[in-house]
Write a protein that holds these residues in place. Structure first.
Motif, PDB file in Angstrom:
ATOM      1  N   ALA A 155       0.828  -1.209   0.000  1.00 48.34           N
ATOM      2  CA  ALA A 155       0.000   0.000   0.000  1.00 48.34           C
ATOM      3  C   ALA A 155       0.861   1.258   0.000  1.00 48.34           C
ATOM      4  N   ARG A 158       2.009   1.885  -3.529  1.00 44.98           N
ATOM      5  CA  ARG A 158       0.886   2.414  -4.306  1.00 44.98           C
ATOM      6  C   ARG A 158       0.636   3.880  -3.971  1.00 44.98           C
ATOM      7  N   ALA A 159       0.692   4.204  -2.669  1.00 48.88           N
ATOM      8  CA  ALA A 159       0.449   5.586  -2.253  1.00 48.88           C
ATOM      9  C   ALA A 159       1.560   6.520  -2.716  1.00 48.88           C
ATOM     10  N   ARG A 163      -1.524   7.713  -5.235  1.00 50.67           N
ATOM     11  CA  ARG A 163      -2.910   7.337  -4.956  1.00 50.67           C
ATOM     12  C   ARG A 163      -2.955   6.352  -3.781  1.00 50.67           C
ATOM     13  N   GLY A 164      -4.014   6.467  -2.986  1.00 55.01           N
ATOM     14  CA  GLY A 164      -4.255   5.447  -1.980  1.00 55.01           C
ATOM     15  C   GLY A 164      -3.731   5.728  -0.591  1.00 55.01           C
ATOM     16  N   LEU A 167      -5.984   3.980   1.917  1.00 50.47           N
ATOM     17  CA  LEU A 167      -5.698   2.554   1.973  1.00 50.47           C
ATOM     18  C   LEU A 167      -4.421   2.300   2.760  1.00 50.47           C
TER      19      LEU A 167
END
Length: 470
Positions: A155, A158-159, A163-164, A167
């Protein structure tokens, strides 16, 4: 320095594997873990899970107020799970599934950081680690913690690409909820974003909110530190055993640890190289520091969350070998598997959890009128689970339910009076034959002398002894 947001995409031939490889890796890892589920018998920790999960919700809360408060989220999950049964296979199934989840995210994280080859190799190594076979067939939260940690790094990647962040905050909260000391991997996240002040400013709020469960459970755990007073203080020399702990075997642990250290240099992205290396080495260092600054807490199983990092770094190293990446990856997987065969067999032995309660039950060649006394009250749980109607009379037991503030059972203190009129007394305790326990002394003072004694092969193990009246 390459930024976390500009990692090169995989080659087209590799990208075609994206949709299937993680699932195959997850199934393989979960299946390998599950193969040991029905072999080794439940030990005291797993029986504690049954005890906690089988209580009503108010009773689970009451238990958490006195002991194992940091396991409360896991106990609540298992409370729902055991509504359909407490068979060994069923109790351990969630851990095997968690190993599969960890492998899925490990493959995709390896693909994102390097290549699908690196991710698949990492998942294969991870699946074949003896430590994974142990904790993947263990009814405690350690496999959950490993899965949550891998998810948090996935995660974070991804962040970091824009984004995210919500999450990511959720993933941190899961890390904090699965096991208190899993939070020791979180400082490694900072390596990724320290060079990027803009992203760091967005990360810190998500990290802070995600850590709220750790704050609550940490305060609860500190108030219950008396429950872990059995943990001895460790010195720096314990770190020499860390590779064995992470892998589950000395040979494979040392091999992979050396390869992993090289991998941190080979990974083109220095920020992520530092993060993965921190994931591997910070938890044992920080756990040892906590032990010396607050209270002794260094226990090997608290560090199982580092096993995925060991496998991922090794997988990246093998996949980085020029023009021989496939051969190097296959060779590393095969050598790692071969080096851990003895330990794989050991963890699947009936005594693979070092407390073989069925063995102890079989040693009780009870006659009508025989009594049984437990050296530690909580040991009774194993005999209630595996025993049958032929068990000796439990003369000290005063209530069928465990005590509300622990895993022991209510017992009478007047051992001599409870044994009055008995000719033979069976005693069972956790530990070696020469253990000095108050209950052993009480039985001897009641006029009974040792006739026979047996001990299981490993420490701590179980000791069964027969005492007869004079």
């Amino acid at each position: 320095m390459t930024s976390a947001a500009t990692i090169a995409p995989p080659a087209p031939s590799v990208a075609r594997l994206r949709g299937t490889s993680p699932w195959w890796a997850a199934l393989l890892s979960g299946a390998v873990a599950f193969t040991g589920t029905g072999s080794a018998t439940l030990n005291g920790d797993e029986l504690a899970t049954i005890s906690a999960a089988s209580r009503s919700l108010p009773q689970v809360w009451e238990l958490a107020r006195h002991i194992d408060g940091h396991f409360l989220p896991y106990y609540l999950f298992m409370h729902l799970w055991v509504q359909t049964g407490t068979a060994e296979l069923w109790l351990r199934l969630p851990s095997a599934v968690a190993i599969g989840v960890a492998a899925w995210f490990l493959v995709d994280l390896g693909r994102r950081l390097h290549s699908t080859r690196a991710g698949v190799t990492a998942a294969a190594i991870f699946a074949l680690l003896p430590s994974v076979s142990y904790y993947g067939a263990f009814a405690r939260s350690y496999a959950f913690a490993a899965a949550a940690v891998v998810f948090s790094f996935w995660a974070l990647h991804r962040a970091a690409r824009g984004r995210g962040w919500v999450l990511y905050g959720v993933s941190v909260a899961l890390v904090c909820s699965t096991h208190l000391f899993a939070v020791l991997v979180l400082p490694a996240h900072l390596f990724v974003l320290l060079p990027q002040r803009r992203l760091l400013a967005r990360m810190l709020p998500a990290l802070a909110v995600g850590c709220l469960p750790a704050l609550v459970l940490g305060l609860v755990g500190y108030g219950e530190r008396h429950a872990i007073s059995w943990i001895p203080q460790r010195g720096p020399e314990v770190l020499l055993k860390f590779p064995k702990m992470a892998a589950g075997a000395t040979e494979v642990g040392v091999l992979l640890f050396v390869v992993a250290l090289a991998s941190a240099v080979l990974l083109g992205n220095r920020a992520w190289g530092g993060a993965l290396l921190g994931w591997l080495v910070l938890p044992p260092l920080l756990l040892l520091a906590v032990s010396h600054l607050l209270t002794p807490v260094y226990v090997d199983r608290y560090l199982f969350v580092t096993a995925p990092a060991l496998a991922l770094l090794a997988g990246i190293a093998a996949a980085s070998v020029p023009r021989m990446g496939v051969a190097a990856a296959c060779a590393l997987v095969v050598v790692s598997a071969a080096a851990g065969i003895a330990q794989q067999v050991e963890v699947r032995d009936a005594n693979g959890r070092f407390e073989d309660f069925p063995w102890a039950v079989r040693k009780l060649d009870a006659r009508p009128g025989d009594a049984i006394v437990y050296g530690q009250s909580s040991v009774r749980a194993g005999f209630l689970y595996y025993g049958d109607a032929s068990m000796p009379d439990d003369v000290l037991l005063t209530g069928a339910a465990p005590e509300p503030d622990g895993f022991g059972y209510p017992e009478r203190d007047d051992v001599a009076a409870a044994l009055k009129g008995r000719d033979r007394v069976w005693m069972v305790w956790r530990g070696a034959k020469g253990a000095k326990l108050p209950r052993i002394k009480a039985v001897q003072e009641a006029g009974f002398s040792l006739r026979s004694t047996w001990h299981s092969a490993d420490v701590p193990g179980l000791t069964v002894a027969l005492y007869t009246g004079s």
